[in-house]
Design an enzyme around this catalytic site. Structure first.
Site, PDB file in Angstrom:
ATOM      1  N   LYS A  39       0.840  -1.204   0.000  1.00 32.89           N
ATOM      2  CA  LYS A  39       0.000   0.000   0.000  1.00 32.89           C
ATOM      3  C   LYS A  39       0.871   1.248   0.000  1.00 32.89           C
ATOM      4  CE  LYS A  39      -0.470  -0.304   5.034  1.00 32.89           C
ATOM      5  NZ  LYS A  39      -1.403  -0.421   6.168  1.00 32.89           N
ATOM      6  N   ARG A 136      -9.654  -0.480  15.067  1.00 36.11           N
ATOM      7  CA  ARG A 136      -9.729   0.103  13.732  1.00 36.11           C
ATOM      8  C   ARG A 136     -10.708  -0.743  12.933  1.00 36.11           C
ATOM      9  NH1 ARG A 136      -4.051   0.994  10.648  1.00 36.11           N
ATOM     10  NH2 ARG A 136      -4.396  -1.214  10.205  1.00 36.11           N
ATOM     11  N   TYR A 266      15.555  30.071   6.244  1.00 34.15           N
ATOM     12  CA  TYR A 266      14.383  30.777   6.754  1.00 34.15           C
ATOM     13  C   TYR A 266      14.433  30.862   8.277  1.00 34.15           C
ATOM     14  CZ  TYR A 266      12.029  30.497   2.208  1.00 34.15           C
ATOM     15  OH  TYR A 266      11.689  30.654   0.887  1.00 34.15           O
ATOM     16  N   MET A 314      11.415  24.202   0.856  1.00 34.90           N
ATOM     17  CA  MET A 314      10.507  23.370   0.075  1.00 34.90           C
ATOM     18  C   MET A 314      11.255  22.416  -0.855  1.00 34.90           C
ATOM     19  SD  MET A 314       7.378  24.529  -2.437  1.00 34.90           S
ATOM     20  CE  MET A 314       6.488  25.349  -1.105  1.00 34.90           C
TER      21      MET A 314
END
Length: 374
Positions: A39, A136, A266, A314
């Protein structure tokens, strides 16, 4: 290792993947088989990796959804595809038509599967899931009724092929895992499932590697296929002979010299304490490098470890290469994998990022370029 002109890429070792599959099969035999849990784009490695596993002889694949199952089938995978994450009533028609094997947790799911099979004149195979303590998907044992049992077992349009449960804490809580296992066995025996020609399965990678007695007729193996320890401790995978499959690399885009007292990135979260040579590397959080690893990650450059400095951007990250001679534009930087005698494993990145190895691999699934190597 260089791979042309790519800015960043993931390498997938065919040899190590084949080796790991062999090791896992030997651990499972003679009583059981392996389901490759593929998956989330095969844990970030892309559906082509599932096709590679198929070419290596794997014939059972587990996915989370119908959408993933369809993608897998289109990729040329041969064998049974199990939908482990449940399904909606409107998906039953396609599941039956494609011959997928869904996992049923509730009567509503079961009835939608029966109706679809009857309309198509087919026999739909399925597995039933009992919730022994995960909270779940799955049916709680106390909610399992005699009438539901009879419908599961006797409906002519469907064929029950397996019964499963899922462990919540196999990586860190052996007592609770054993409790769940015994609860699962008790459920199988109480309702007469035990002893029949069914695929019983409960072990994920964590349980499979640590608890041999929980290796049943089928075993759901995901992250261990890639040579990564599900508990985050590299020694577990190493002790069983599993080899890392995945490398993540990128190139240096620029090398510059910064003076002492210069703020980097940053927010200025790193300030140089000396004259520093800094490499700007073409990888960032858009490609799956967690921003939380800012100022808390090492990478490999020319076979040596070098620290990430400043806030991860990014699509770029800065690395202090003052102590490494000759670093230049175009050099390869290794975020996961081996370079010379040094290695950075997925487990290390997970520990530094305060997460689990599974999330690290799935996150790097954002990398578009995947290259198969020997």
């Amino acid at each position: 290792m260089e791979h042309g002109n790519l800015h960043f890429w993931m390498e997938i070792s065919r040899e190590h993947l084949a080796h790991n599959l062999l090791v896992l099969r030997q651990l499972a035999s003679p009583q059981g088989d392996i389901m490759g849990v593929v998956k989330s784009q095969v844990y970030g490695h892309g559906v082509a990796t599932a096709a590679l596993l198929s070419s290596l002889g794997l014939r059972k694949f587990g996915v989370a959804s119908l959408e993933e199952a369809l993608d897998l089938k289109k990729s040329g995978v041969e064998g049974d595809i199990y939908i482990l994450g449940g399904f909606f009533p409107w998906e039953a028609e396609a599941i039956v038509a494609e011959g997928f094997i869904p996992v049923v947790s509730q009567e509503e799911e079961f009835e939608s599967l029966v109706k679809a099979a009857e309309r198509q004149g087919r026999t739909a195979r399925f597995h039933f899931k009992v919730d022994t303590g995960m909270g779940r998907m799955g049916c709680l044992p106390r909610n399992f009724t005699r009438s539901f049992f009879e419908r599961l077992s006797l409906s002519p349009a469907v064929a029950l092929c397996g019964v499963m449960t899922h462990f919540s804490s196999a990586e860190k809580d052996p007592e609770y895992t054993e409790w769940q296992f015994q609860k699962f066995l008790a459920f199988l025996k109480r309702w007469g499932f035990w002893g029949k020609s069914l695929e019983y399965h409960c072990a994920n990678s964590a349980a499979f590697l640590v608890f041999p007695h929980m290796r049943l007729a089928l075993n759901r193996i995901g992250i261990a296929l890639f040579g990564v320890s599900p508990n985050g401790e590299p020694e577990l995978a190493k002790s069983l002979g599993l080899k890392p499959v995945t490398s993540v690399r990128a190139r240096v885009k620029l090398v510059k010299v910064l003076p002492p007292g210069f703020r980097v990135g940053y927010g200025g979260t790193f300030v140089t304490s000396r004259t520093s040579r800094v490499a700007v590397v073409a990888l960032g959080y858009a490609q799956g490098l967690f921003r939380a690893l800012s100022n808390n990650l090492e990478v490999l450059v020319r076979g040596k470890r070098a620290p990430v400095i400043g806030t991860i951007s990014m699509d770029q990250v800065m690395v202090d290469v003052t102590h490494i001679e000759g670093v230049e534009k175009g050099d390869v930087v290794t975020f996961i994998g081996r370079d010379g005698e040094e290695e950075i494993r997925v487990e290390e990145v997970a520990r530094r990022g305060k997460t689990i190895p599974h999330e690290v691999l799935c996150s790097f699934g954002r990398i578009r370029h995947r290259v198969f190597v020997e």
